[in-house]
Design a protein around this motif. Structure first.
Motif, PDB file in Angstrom:
ATOM      1  N   ASP A  87     -28.387  10.345 -99.546  1.00  0.00           N
ATOM      2  CA  ASP A  87     -27.116   9.740 -99.926  1.00  0.00           C
ATOM      3  C   ASP A  87     -26.473  10.542-101.050  1.00  0.00           C
ATOM      4  O   ASP A  87     -27.143  10.940-102.012  1.00  0.00           O
ATOM      5  N   ALA A  88     -25.183  10.803-100.929  1.00  0.00           N
ATOM      6  CA  ALA A  88     -24.465  11.648-101.888  1.00  0.00           C
ATOM      7  C   ALA A  88     -23.183  10.960-102.333  1.00  0.00           C
ATOM      8  O   ALA A  88     -22.806   9.895-101.828  1.00  0.00           O
ATOM      9  N   LYS A  89     -22.487  11.583-103.271  1.00  0.00           N
ATOM     10  CA  LYS A  89     -21.259  11.022-103.809  1.00  0.00           C
ATOM     11  C   LYS A  89     -20.079  11.215-102.847  1.00  0.00           C
ATOM     12  O   LYS A  89     -20.010  12.213-102.134  1.00  0.00           O
ATOM     13  N   THR A  90     -19.159  10.275-102.918  1.00  0.00           N
ATOM     14  CA  THR A  90     -17.948  10.330-102.087  1.00  0.00           C
ATOM     15  C   THR A  90     -16.843  11.070-102.837  1.00  0.00           C
ATOM     16  O   THR A  90     -15.895  10.457-103.314  1.00  0.00           O
ATOM     17  N   TYR A 110     -18.674   8.588-106.290  1.00  0.00           N
ATOM     18  CA  TYR A 110     -19.884   7.812-106.583  1.00  0.00           C
ATOM     19  C   TYR A 110     -20.668   7.641-105.294  1.00  0.00           C
ATOM     20  O   TYR A 110     -20.165   7.884-104.183  1.00  0.00           O
ATOM     21  N   ILE A 111     -21.932   7.233-105.414  1.00  0.00           N
ATOM     22  CA  ILE A 111     -22.763   6.982-104.231  1.00  0.00           C
ATOM     23  C   ILE A 111     -22.461   5.570-103.727  1.00  0.00           C
ATOM     24  O   ILE A 111     -22.690   4.592-104.444  1.00  0.00           O
ATOM     25  N   PRO A 112     -21.925   5.437-102.505  1.00  0.00           N
ATOM     26  CA  PRO A 112     -21.436   4.138-102.045  1.00  0.00           C
ATOM     27  C   PRO A 112     -22.492   3.248-101.402  1.00  0.00           C
ATOM     28  O   PRO A 112     -22.148   2.257-100.754  1.00  0.00           O
ATOM     29  N   SER A 136     -20.424  -5.468 -95.014  1.00  0.00           N
ATOM     30  CA  SER A 136     -21.427  -5.695 -93.961  1.00  0.00           C
ATOM     31  C   SER A 136     -22.155  -4.423 -93.552  1.00  0.00           C
ATOM     32  O   SER A 136     -23.198  -4.484 -92.906  1.00  0.00           O
ATOM     33  N   LYS A 137     -21.633  -3.260 -93.910  1.00  0.00           N
ATOM     34  CA  LYS A 137     -22.272  -1.985 -93.547  1.00  0.00           C
ATOM     35  C   LYS A 137     -23.113  -1.425 -94.691  1.00  0.00           C
ATOM     36  O   LYS A 137     -23.608  -0.310 -94.602  1.00  0.00           O
ATOM     37  N   GLY A 138     -23.243  -2.177 -95.766  1.00  0.00           N
ATOM     38  CA  GLY A 138     -24.054  -1.738 -96.888  1.00  0.00           C
ATOM     39  C   GLY A 138     -23.308  -0.896 -97.897  1.00  0.00           C
ATOM     40  O   GLY A 138     -23.897  -0.410 -98.863  1.00  0.00           O
ATOM     41  N   ASN A 139     -21.994  -0.708 -97.709  1.00  0.00           N
ATOM     42  CA  ASN A 139     -21.201   0.065 -98.663  1.00  0.00           C
ATOM     43  C   ASN A 139     -20.863  -0.772 -99.882  1.00  0.00           C
ATOM     44  O   ASN A 139     -20.503  -1.951 -99.761  1.00  0.00           O
ATOM     45  N   ILE A 140     -20.956  -0.144-101.040  1.00  0.00           N
ATOM     46  CA  ILE A 140     -20.668  -0.844-102.282  1.00  0.00           C
ATOM     47  C   ILE A 140     -19.354  -0.328-102.859  1.00  0.00           C
ATOM     48  O   ILE A 140     -19.014   0.857-102.731  1.00  0.00           O
ATOM     49  N   TYR A 177       0.564  17.348 -96.414  1.00  0.00           N
ATOM     50  CA  TYR A 177      -0.575  16.723 -97.102  1.00  0.00           C
ATOM     51  C   TYR A 177      -1.873  17.332 -96.596  1.00  0.00           C
ATOM     52  O   TYR A 177      -2.019  17.635 -95.407  1.00  0.00           O
ATOM     53  N   TRP A 178      -2.811  17.530 -97.541  1.00  0.00           N
ATOM     54  CA  TRP A 178      -4.154  18.025 -97.192  1.00  0.00           C
ATOM     55  C   TRP A 178      -5.168  17.298 -98.060  1.00  0.00           C
ATOM     56  O   TRP A 178      -4.923  17.077 -99.267  1.00  0.00           O
ATOM     57  N   ASP A 179      -6.291  16.932 -97.473  1.00  0.00           N
ATOM     58  CA  ASP A 179      -7.329  16.290 -98.276  1.00  0.00           C
ATOM     59  C   ASP A 179      -8.713  16.591 -97.702  1.00  0.00           C
ATOM     60  O   ASP A 179      -8.867  17.085 -96.572  1.00  0.00           O
ATOM     61  N   LYS A 180      -9.718  16.285 -98.496  1.00  0.00           N
ATOM     62  CA  LYS A 180     -11.111  16.362 -98.092  1.00  0.00           C
ATOM     63  C   LYS A 180     -11.861  15.305 -98.869  1.00  0.00           C
ATOM     64  O   LYS A 180     -11.878  15.308-100.103  1.00  0.00           O
ATOM     65  N   ARG A 181     -12.466  14.349 -98.135  1.00  0.00           N
ATOM     66  CA  ARG A 181     -13.152  13.225 -98.766  1.00  0.00           C
ATOM     67  C   ARG A 181     -14.585  13.137 -98.239  1.00  0.00           C
ATOM     68  O   ARG A 181     -14.802  13.001 -97.036  1.00  0.00           O
ATOM     69  N   GLY A 182     -15.525  13.201 -99.166  1.00  0.00           N
ATOM     70  CA  GLY A 182     -16.926  13.078 -98.794  1.00  0.00           C
ATOM     71  C   GLY A 182     -17.247  11.693 -98.286  1.00  0.00           C
ATOM     72  O   GLY A 182     -16.723  10.688 -98.786  1.00  0.00           O
ATOM     73  N   ASP A 183     -18.149  11.629 -97.294  1.00  0.00           N
ATOM     74  CA  ASP A 183     -18.480  10.362 -96.650  1.00  0.00           C
ATOM     75  C   ASP A 183     -19.751   9.737 -97.201  1.00  0.00           C
ATOM     76  O   ASP A 183     -20.189   8.701 -96.720  1.00  0.00           O
ATOM     77  N   GLY A 184     -20.398  10.409 -98.179  1.00  0.00           N
ATOM     78  CA  GLY A 184     -21.566   9.817 -98.817  1.00  0.00           C
ATOM     79  C   GLY A 184     -22.898  10.298 -98.292  1.00  0.00           C
ATOM     80  O   GLY A 184     -23.940   9.705 -98.607  1.00  0.00           O
TER      81      GLY A 184
END
Length: 771
Positions: free
Chosen positions: A300-303, A288-290, A749-753, A331-338
């Motif tokens: 702004d993009a999805k995480t 989702y868009i955070p 406080s950083k505007g993340n939802i 373990y391997w991962d890839k997570r979008g930062d938004g």
């Protein structure tokens, strides 16, 4: 006369035969399993009440009682963590009973607790606040991440603002901010990194957890630097049945889906043989868009997320009291930062990891030994792209950081005369980092390196005192820490990074030596009551990341501090726990901690531009003079009957800076420690009936200050969760979980939802074969 005598002998033999036949000696055997997981229950007591004798089940849950008399008998079957049952039997011949299933207790009675001193010890003999989390809940319900399981324990703060899409998570406790002060073990081996001292909770598969042990309060005497607030030991499942398989699939909100498959087996006969287990999991989600609607723009993009994990364990049991085990996890991962601008994948984070552990343990006579050798490699990768709206200036850089931790922990205990016990240990650990930030929108290349070597020896004596029911634990640990090879360099700097040259990074090798004593009194007048009083001193050297790295962090721009010194913490604690029958268990602890040279993020008053739209505050980890924390935690667990179970928790902590000034000359005295809520509370109720289980839980986290001046505040938050599970013959499970049931989304406080209401459905199938 002779004939009469012969007849008498024959008659006597017939009578004797009848007597022997009526009291023929027979054997009773069987197997005892957990009613939910169908796993064997070792150390289960089976008592024949008529004869006041019986047997104890082995690692495979099997038991055998020889030389029983024919006729009616009553069996009493009990296990510390399961409900007691009674059986009435009429024995005529040797009998093999059908499989016996025991239901887990809602209230856990005294059980063997490994985390207290790295060896096996009864929990009611430990002068500390202890908690045990049953990992089977992750299998029965649809638990998303391992750290969710801590919700039932008072005073643990879980920092996972983006839910499963968070690039990482952290837990903290006892009013101390940051994950660096809580030691996390995986099957007894430490997984906190020397670079940042945190761990990657995303790589822990919750379905592979047997239980989690939590020991609150400073445990630096046994465990060293990261154990100032407490110790968490994640114990993964070890199966000794011939063959078992588990297959799981799930689907949920934000098109999150995935699955897992796990298998295990053993060839243990008469306490000797091989055992193995393997597990794999996969998960992906569109995310989702955070960013809150009021702050959102076209970039702004999805995480999103995509992750896989695999594990393999192989062990050999030489006897019931001696084993060797090796384990490997990947373990391997890839997570979008938004954020998505030009590059494939946009801004994202990756934590590819390798973990290997070799364990040997033995119990021989009065000696008990345990050795853990471990190796961990985390190859962190980050891609970050930003664009400044006013000028269109585009910035792209990639982080490549190799973090290595390896070591050997050895522990031995000996039972002495008069119920005394002596524990000794040697610890060696080496950590390093080699990281680079490579800019592709300019010529800048930033590199930071460093190494931290740790060595320690500890000794602890446990002894009863002349006063009845009173005992003491006294120990001391000597630590030596060496920092060396530190460096920070900038190649071909541009205006984007040349400002860093104004912040000196003069590195020199450092060695620190410290003693960490601990003494604790335990008073246990009854089996249902335990009280304790303790004092402990802790020592923690700085992390490599704080000493060596200049770079962007979530809060702003972090400046390296090569002069950062170790911190020290003195802790005083008193607590109790008691049970009222099988219906109620209450525990409480009261503690005061005084930190000296406390390591703390402080803003120096400067702001810099490192890409994006806004200036970032410059922060540095510094040694502030004193920090104090006064708090209490209370927990109540209620079992109304065999169907209903509930809990209520509350934690209060008043954590302040007692004495300090930051680098800008402003006094921080009296300021609250950031990232520490003053009040936390949680409650839950669970209903369990044959094929159906349901639970609802509530958690409250008070307001949190997000900066050192206490000007930025994250408001208090509430969250309610729901869990439902159906099962068919204990082999097929359908689970439904709902996080944030009432969709109370919050903005930090950083505007993340936060992600809001998150629903997950799972289907689990279990197969078992006796081969």
């Amino acid at each position: 006369m002779m004939r009469t005598k012969s007849l008498w002998i024959i008659a006597s033999l017939i009578c004797l035969f009848g007597i022997l036949k009526s009291e023929a000696q027979i054997t009773l055997s069987g197997t005892i399993l957990d009613s939910i997981t169908r796993k064997p229950l070792p150390n289960t007591n089976i008592v024949v009440e008529q004869e006041s004798r019986g047997a104890v089940t082995d690692e495979s849950g099997n038991f055998k009682i020889n030389n029983l008399k024919t006729g009616h008998i009553s069996l009493r079957i009990s296990h510390l963590s399961h409900e007691e049952i009674k059986l009435s039997l009429n024995l005529e011949t040797s009998t093999v009973l059908p499989v016996i299933l025991l239901k887990p207790r809602a209230i856990q009675l005294e059980h063997v607790f490994i985390t207290a001193d790295r060896l096996r010890k009864r929990s009611d003999e430990v002068p500390a606040a202890l908690y045990s989390i049953d990992g089977r809940k992750a299998q029965v319900y649809s638990v998303h991440n391992a750290d969710e399981l801590f919700m039932t324990i008072p005073g643990i703060r879980i920092d996972r603002d983006r839910g499963i899409f968070s690039k990482n998570s952290s837990i903290s406790m006892r009013g101390l901010n940051g994950s660096a002060r809580t030691l996390v073990l995986l099957d007894g081996a430490p997984i906190n990194k020397a670079d940042g001292a945190g761990i990657n909770w995303n790589r822990i598969d919750p379905d592979n957890i047997e239980r989690i042990e939590v020991m609150k309060g400073p445990n630096s005497t046994i465990y060293g630097s990261n154990a100032m607030a407490g110790v968490v030991n994640i114990i993964t499942a070890k199966d000794v049945s011939p063959f078992r398989m588990r297959v799981k699939t799930f689907y949920g909100t934000y098109e999150t889906c995935g699955g897992s498959i796990a298998g295990s087996g053993s060839r243990i006969r008469d306490g000797k043989g091989w055992y193995w287990s393997a597990n794999n999991f996969y998960r992906r989600g569109n995310g989702y868009i955070p960013i809150a609607d009021s702050l959102r723009d076209t970039l702004d993009a999805k995480t999103y997320l995509s992750e896989v994990g695999s594990g393999l364990r192989l062990g050999y049991q030489f006897s019931k009291n001696q084993s060797l085990e090796v384990e490997y996890n990947y373990y391997w991962d890839k997570r979008g930062d938004g954020t998505f601008i030009f590059e494939p994948g946009g801004s994202y984070n990756q934590y590819p990891s390798h973990f290997t552990r070799l364990n040997y343990k033995s119990v021989k006579g009065k000696w008990q030994t345990n050795a853990n050798a471990f190796f961990q490699l985390e190859h962190y990768k980050r891609q970050n792209e930003t664009i400044k709206k006013q000028t269109g200036k585009y910035t792209l850089y990639q982080t490549d950081s190799k973090r290595v931790d390896a070591g050997l922990w050895m522990t031995a205990a000996r039972i002495l005369k008069h119920d005394r016990r002596l524990i000794a240990g040697l610890d060696f650990k080496k950590g390093s980092v080699n990281a680079s930030d490579i800019y592709y929108s300019s010529t800048d290349i930033l590199t930071n390196k460093g190494q931290m070597d740790l060595g320690a020896v500890f000794l602890q004596l446990e002894s009863p005192l002349p006063v009845k029911h009173l005992s003491v634990e006294a120990g001391i640990r000597m630590d030596a820490a060496r920092f060396h090879g530190g460096s920070f360099t900038i190649e071909d700097p541009t205006a984007l990074t040349e400002f860093m040259s104004y912040y000196p990074t003069n590195f020199k090798d450092s060695v620190w030596i410290a003693a960490s004593p601990r003494v604790a009194l335990l008073y246990r007048p009854h089996s249902w009551l335990k009280t304790y009083l303790s004092f402990a001193h802790g020592f923690r050297p700085p992390t490599l990341d704080d000493m060596c790295r200049n770079g962007n962090i979530t809060k702003g721009f972090k400046m390296a501090n090569p002069a950062l010194a170790p911190e020290h913490l003195d802790n005083f604690e008193a607590g109790y726990s008691f049970r009222l029958g099988s219906k109620l268990e209450i525990s409480q602890s009261i503690f005061f901690s005084a930190g000296k040279d406390f390591q703390y993020f402080v803003a120096n008053g400067d702001s810099v531009y490192t890409g994006g739209n806004n200036l970032k505050p410059v922060l540095q980890r510094q040694n502030i003079s004193k920090a104090h924390c006064l708090g209490t935690e209370i927990s109540a667990i209620v079992t109304l009957n065999q169907y209903f179970y509930g809990f209520v928790n509350y934690a209060y902590s008043h954590s302040v800076i007692a004495s300090s000034e930051n680098s800008a000359g402003k006094s921080l005295e009296g300021k609250r420690l950031m990232e520490v809520p003053e009040n936390q509370a949680s409650a839950g109720v669970e209903y369990r009936y044959k094929w159906f289980m349901a639970g609802i839980n509530y958690a409250y986290t008070g307001k949190i200050f997000a900066d050192d001046d206490n000007l930025v505040v994250n408001p208090a938050r509430n969250e309610t969760g729901l869990r439902i599970s159906f099962n068919y013959h204990e082999k097929t499970y359908l689970g439904i979980s709902v996080n944030d049931l009432f969709n109370h989304r919050y903005i930090d406080s950083k505007g993340n939802i936060s992600p809001g209401r998150f629903i997950m459905c799972s289907l689990v199938w279990k197969f078992e074969s006796g081969l």
